[in-house]
Design a protein around this motif. Sequence first.
Motif, mmCIF file in Angstrom:
data_model
loop_
_atom_site.group_PDB
_atom_site.id
_atom_site.type_symbol
_atom_site.label_atom_id
_atom_site.label_comp_id
_atom_site.label_asym_id
_atom_site.label_seq_id
_atom_site.Cartn_x
_atom_site.Cartn_y
_atom_site.Cartn_z
ATOM 1 N N ARG A 38 0.836 -1.174 0.000
ATOM 2 C CA ARG A 38 0.000 0.000 0.000
ATOM 3 C C ARG A 38 0.887 1.246 0.000
ATOM 4 O O ARG A 38 1.870 1.303 0.739
ATOM 5 N N ARG A 39 0.515 2.220 -0.838
ATOM 6 C CA ARG A 39 1.365 3.405 -0.969
ATOM 7 C C ARG A 39 1.454 4.165 0.353
ATOM 8 O O ARG A 39 2.514 4.602 0.752
ATOM 9 N N ARG A 40 0.334 4.308 1.024
ATOM 10 C CA ARG A 40 0.327 4.980 2.326
ATOM 11 C C ARG A 40 0.397 3.921 3.417
ATOM 12 O O ARG A 40 -0.459 3.057 3.498
ATOM 13 N N GLY A 41 1.425 3.985 4.183
ATOM 14 C CA GLY A 41 1.559 3.057 5.301
ATOM 15 C C GLY A 41 2.423 1.844 5.017
ATOM 16 O O GLY A 41 2.997 1.265 5.935
ATOM 17 N N GLY A 42 2.522 1.449 3.755
ATOM 18 C CA GLY A 42 3.396 0.347 3.399
ATOM 19 C C GLY A 42 2.897 -1.031 3.758
ATOM 20 O O GLY A 42 3.665 -1.997 3.762
ATOM 21 N N ASN A 43 1.603 -1.174 4.085
ATOM 22 C CA ASN A 43 1.064 -2.495 4.398
ATOM 23 C C ASN A 43 1.198 -3.417 3.193
ATOM 24 O O ASN A 43 1.050 -2.986 2.049
ATOM 25 N N THR A 44 1.465 -4.679 3.454
ATOM 26 C CA THR A 44 1.585 -5.661 2.378
ATOM 27 C C THR A 44 0.593 -6.800 2.573
ATOM 28 O O THR A 44 0.257 -7.161 3.704
ATOM 29 N N ILE A 45 0.134 -7.330 1.460
ATOM 30 C CA ILE A 45 -0.769 -8.482 1.450
ATOM 31 C C ILE A 45 -0.279 -9.426 0.357
ATOM 32 O O ILE A 45 0.166 -8.971 -0.707
ATOM 33 N N TYR A 46 -0.360 -10.719 0.607
ATOM 34 C CA TYR A 46 0.127 -11.708 -0.344
ATOM 35 C C TYR A 46 -0.933 -12.762 -0.627
ATOM 36 O O TYR A 46 -1.775 -13.075 0.209
ATOM 37 N N ALA A 47 -0.830 -13.333 -1.811
ATOM 38 C CA ALA A 47 -1.646 -14.496 -2.126
ATOM 39 C C ALA A 47 -1.206 -15.659 -1.246
ATOM 40 O O ALA A 47 -0.027 -15.759 -0.867
ATOM 41 N N ASP A 48 -2.137 -16.535 -0.938
ATOM 42 C CA ASP A 48 -1.814 -17.687 -0.090
ATOM 43 C C ASP A 48 -0.702 -18.537 -0.687
ATOM 44 O O ASP A 48 0.097 -19.132 0.047
ATOM 45 N N SER A 49 -0.643 -18.602 -1.993
ATOM 46 C CA SER A 49 0.330 -19.457 -2.668
ATOM 47 C C SER A 49 1.774 -18.985 -2.474
ATOM 48 O O SER A 49 2.708 -19.781 -2.669
ATOM 49 N N VAL A 50 1.965 -17.723 -2.093
ATOM 50 C CA VAL A 50 3.325 -17.199 -1.950
ATOM 51 C C VAL A 50 3.607 -16.699 -0.537
ATOM 52 O O VAL A 50 4.749 -16.318 -0.237
#
Length: 125
Positions: A50-62
């Motif tokens: 996310r551009r603001r805050g830098g939160n990351t989310i990933y697909a379950d496969s990775v």
Amino acid sequence: VQLQASGGGLVQAGGSLRLSCVVSERTSGNYLGWFRRAPGKEREFVGYIRRRGGNTIYADSVKGRFTISRDDAKNTIYLQMNSLKPEDTANYYCAVSRSTTILSEARNPDSYPYWGPGTQVTVSS
């Protein structure tokens, strides 16, 4: 906005690669995403930052193997890929979302109007 991904290549299973994506200018897009497309398959969400805050989310496969980071000074996002598997073989794309994209839309490639040309990752068994 132009994007250019690099860093793909051929690696053995269990190995690592780091992809880079240079964004041509500062963007107001809410999400900076990575997607991939394997031969004969649909384009697949890999993860976003996310551009603001830098939160990351990933697909379950990775999840647990891939990490997205960014360097704002260089307008660059990275995809660190560890413990690679043959099923990770694909063309990898970086993308920038719209400034209006909301959380529930952020895994949908249709929310991303700006795409780089992709870089090929091949994992041998």
